[in-house]
Motif scaffolding. Structure first.
Motif, PDB file in Angstrom:
ATOM      1  N   LEU A   4      -0.503 -32.121 -42.702  1.00 39.36           N
ATOM      2  CA  LEU A   4      -1.377 -31.132 -42.095  1.00 39.36           C
ATOM      3  C   LEU A   4      -2.090 -31.831 -40.954  1.00 39.36           C
ATOM      4  N   ALA A   5      -2.071 -31.216 -39.777  1.00 36.65           N
ATOM      5  CA  ALA A   5      -2.680 -31.831 -38.604  1.00 36.65           C
ATOM      6  C   ALA A   5      -3.712 -30.886 -37.991  1.00 36.65           C
ATOM      7  N   ASN A   6      -4.972 -31.307 -38.037  1.00 36.48           N
ATOM      8  CA  ASN A   6      -6.081 -30.588 -37.404  1.00 36.48           C
ATOM      9  C   ASN A   6      -6.110 -29.106 -37.793  1.00 36.48           C
ATOM     10  N   ILE A   7      -6.013 -28.829 -39.088  1.00 33.38           N
ATOM     11  CA  ILE A   7      -5.977 -27.453 -39.570  1.00 33.38           C
ATOM     12  C   ILE A   7      -7.374 -26.852 -39.507  1.00 33.38           C
ATOM     13  N   LYS A   8      -7.465 -25.749 -38.792  1.00 33.29           N
ATOM     14  CA  LYS A   8      -8.720 -24.998 -38.683  1.00 33.29           C
ATOM     15  C   LYS A   8      -8.413 -23.537 -38.996  1.00 33.29           C
ATOM     16  N   LYS A  40     -10.383 -23.799 -50.363  1.00 30.50           N
ATOM     17  CA  LYS A  40      -9.244 -24.419 -51.060  1.00 30.50           C
ATOM     18  C   LYS A  40      -8.038 -23.486 -51.103  1.00 30.50           C
ATOM     19  N   SER A  41      -8.247 -22.264 -51.552  1.00 33.20           N
ATOM     20  CA  SER A  41      -7.135 -21.308 -51.653  1.00 33.20           C
ATOM     21  C   SER A  41      -6.580 -20.956 -50.290  1.00 33.20           C
ATOM     22  N   THR A  42      -7.453 -20.826 -49.302  1.00 33.76           N
ATOM     23  CA  THR A  42      -7.005 -20.541 -47.939  1.00 33.76           C
ATOM     24  C   THR A  42      -6.120 -21.670 -47.432  1.00 33.76           C
ATOM     25  N   LEU A  43      -6.522 -22.908 -47.694  1.00 34.44           N
ATOM     26  CA  LEU A  43      -5.726 -24.059 -47.277  1.00 34.44           C
ATOM     27  C   LEU A  43      -4.348 -24.032 -47.942  1.00 34.44           C
ATOM     28  N   LEU A  44      -4.316 -23.778 -49.252  1.00 33.31           N
ATOM     29  CA  LEU A  44      -3.035 -23.722 -49.962  1.00 33.31           C
ATOM     30  C   LEU A  44      -2.167 -22.576 -49.456  1.00 33.31           C
ATOM     31  N   ARG A  45      -2.781 -21.440 -49.158  1.00 32.47           N
ATOM     32  CA  ARG A  45      -2.016 -20.300 -48.627  1.00 32.47           C
ATOM     33  C   ARG A  45      -1.401 -20.658 -47.266  1.00 32.47           C
ATOM     34  N   MET A  46      -2.108 -21.440 -46.479  1.00 29.85           N
ATOM     35  CA  MET A  46      -1.556 -21.862 -45.186  1.00 29.85           C
ATOM     36  C   MET A  46      -0.407 -22.842 -45.371  1.00 29.85           C
ATOM     37  N   MET A  47      -0.471 -23.672 -46.410  1.00 34.27           N
ATOM     38  CA  MET A  47       0.617 -24.620 -46.664  1.00 34.27           C
ATOM     39  C   MET A  47       1.911 -23.899 -47.017  1.00 34.27           C
ATOM     40  N   ASN A  48       1.814 -22.674 -47.455  1.00 33.69           N
ATOM     41  CA  ASN A  48       2.998 -21.891 -47.809  1.00 33.69           C
ATOM     42  C   ASN A  48       3.236 -20.759 -46.819  1.00 33.69           C
ATOM     43  N   LEU A  50       1.523 -18.283 -46.066  1.00 35.79           N
ATOM     44  CA  LEU A  50       1.057 -16.957 -46.466  1.00 35.79           C
ATOM     45  C   LEU A  50      -0.093 -16.539 -45.561  1.00 35.79           C
ATOM     46  N   GLU A  51      -0.684 -17.522 -44.895  1.00 33.17           N
ATOM     47  CA  GLU A  51      -1.672 -17.322 -43.842  1.00 33.17           C
ATOM     48  C   GLU A  51      -1.407 -18.372 -42.785  1.00 33.17           C
ATOM     49  N   TYR A  52      -1.786 -18.064 -41.553  1.00 35.57           N
ATOM     50  CA  TYR A  52      -1.621 -19.017 -40.462  1.00 35.57           C
ATOM     51  C   TYR A  52      -2.971 -19.610 -40.089  1.00 35.57           C
ATOM     52  N   PRO A  53      -2.993 -20.899 -39.768  1.00 36.71           N
ATOM     53  CA  PRO A  53      -4.256 -21.474 -39.313  1.00 36.71           C
ATOM     54  C   PRO A  53      -4.624 -20.933 -37.929  1.00 36.71           C
ATOM     55  N   THR A  54      -5.890 -20.966 -37.635  1.00 36.89           N
ATOM     56  CA  THR A  54      -6.357 -20.603 -36.302  1.00 36.89           C
ATOM     57  C   THR A  54      -5.913 -21.679 -35.312  1.00 36.89           C
ATOM     58  N   GLU A  55      -5.851 -22.897 -35.816  1.00 34.83           N
ATOM     59  CA  GLU A  55      -5.454 -24.035 -34.993  1.00 34.83           C
ATOM     60  C   GLU A  55      -4.807 -25.077 -35.897  1.00 34.83           C
ATOM     61  N   GLY A  56      -3.893 -25.862 -35.344  1.00 37.45           N
ATOM     62  CA  GLY A  56      -3.258 -26.936 -36.096  1.00 37.45           C
ATOM     63  C   GLY A  56      -1.848 -26.580 -36.532  1.00 37.45           C
ATOM     64  N   ASP A  57      -1.216 -27.519 -37.244  1.00 41.48           N
ATOM     65  CA  ASP A  57       0.161 -27.319 -37.680  1.00 41.48           C
ATOM     66  C   ASP A  57       0.384 -27.969 -39.036  1.00 41.48           C
ATOM     67  N   ILE A  58       1.386 -27.462 -39.727  1.00 43.41           N
ATOM     68  CA  ILE A  58       1.776 -27.968 -41.034  1.00 43.41           C
ATOM     69  C   ILE A  58       3.252 -28.308 -40.963  1.00 43.41           C
ATOM     70  N   ARG A  59       3.597 -29.536 -41.344  1.00 41.51           N
ATOM     71  CA  ARG A  59       4.977 -30.005 -41.258  1.00 41.51           C
ATOM     72  C   ARG A  59       5.494 -30.414 -42.618  1.00 41.51           C
ATOM     73  N   SER A  64       7.906 -28.390 -38.386  1.00 43.34           N
ATOM     74  CA  SER A  64       6.827 -27.423 -38.525  1.00 43.34           C
ATOM     75  C   SER A  64       7.254 -26.265 -39.422  1.00 43.34           C
ATOM     76  N   ILE A  65       6.414 -25.944 -40.383  1.00 44.47           N
ATOM     77  CA  ILE A  65       6.654 -24.795 -41.254  1.00 44.47           C
ATOM     78  C   ILE A  65       6.368 -23.507 -40.501  1.00 44.47           C
ATOM     79  N   LEU A  66       5.353 -23.531 -39.673  1.00 41.17           N
ATOM     80  CA  LEU A  66       4.819 -22.317 -39.069  1.00 41.17           C
ATOM     81  C   LEU A  66       5.479 -21.916 -37.763  1.00 41.17           C
TER      82      LEU A  66
END
Length: 162
Positions: A4-8, A40-48, A50-59, A64-66
């Protein structure tokens, strides 16, 4: 394996997650702890996705997943592409979400058979192995309603691992 890089994340003007960097190596166990409402749940939802971060990326394994890059542009992945990543990332929800009309074994083999396209026999072998790991092999033919909350949670964990 997972980065996770700079997830906001913001909801309207409210900043919920303010810049998380995290790397998880294969086989590593990570626990996310915090008070209710801390994201916590929002972060986990972004890892899958199910939600997108406002900023940052998940690999996942460097990819990149997103998003995918097309001609230098950051394009959101479509559902089919997201499914490929979601098949590799399991989640256990607070409410477990076990299928009430399916046995413990059927709950665990559902994903591997339909999402990962594993043959039923192999899925059953893997499910039985996971049931042994969570000490519930003797519950394989029971339905979720007959299990305690802790047993249901362990079944949900086995299903996520499968």
């Amino acid at each position: 394996m997972l980065q996770l890089a700079n997830i906001k994340k913001s909801f309207n003007e409210k900043k919920v997650i303010k810049g998380i960097d995290l790397s998880v190596r294969k086989g590593e166990v990570v626990v996310i702890v915090g008070p209710s409402g801390s994201g916590k749940s929002t972060l986990l939802r972004m890892m899958n996705a199910l939600e997108y971060p406002t900023e940052g990326d998940i690999r996942l394994e460097g990819e990149s997943i997103l998003y995918k890059d097309i001609n230098g542009k950051h394009i959101s992945r479509n559902d089919k592409e997201l499914s490929k990543f979601r098949a590799e990332i399991g989640m256990v929800f607070q409410g477990f979400h076990l299928f009430a009309h399916k046995t413990v074994l059927e709950n665990i083999i559902e994903g591997p058979i339909h999402v990962r396209k594993i043959k039923r026999e192999q899925a059953i072998q893997e499910a039985e192995y996971l049931l042994k790991k969570v000490d519930l092999l003797d519950k394989r033919d029971q339905y979720p309603h007959s299990l305690s909350g802790g047993q249901q949670q362990r079944i949900a964990i086995a299903r996520a691992l499968a």
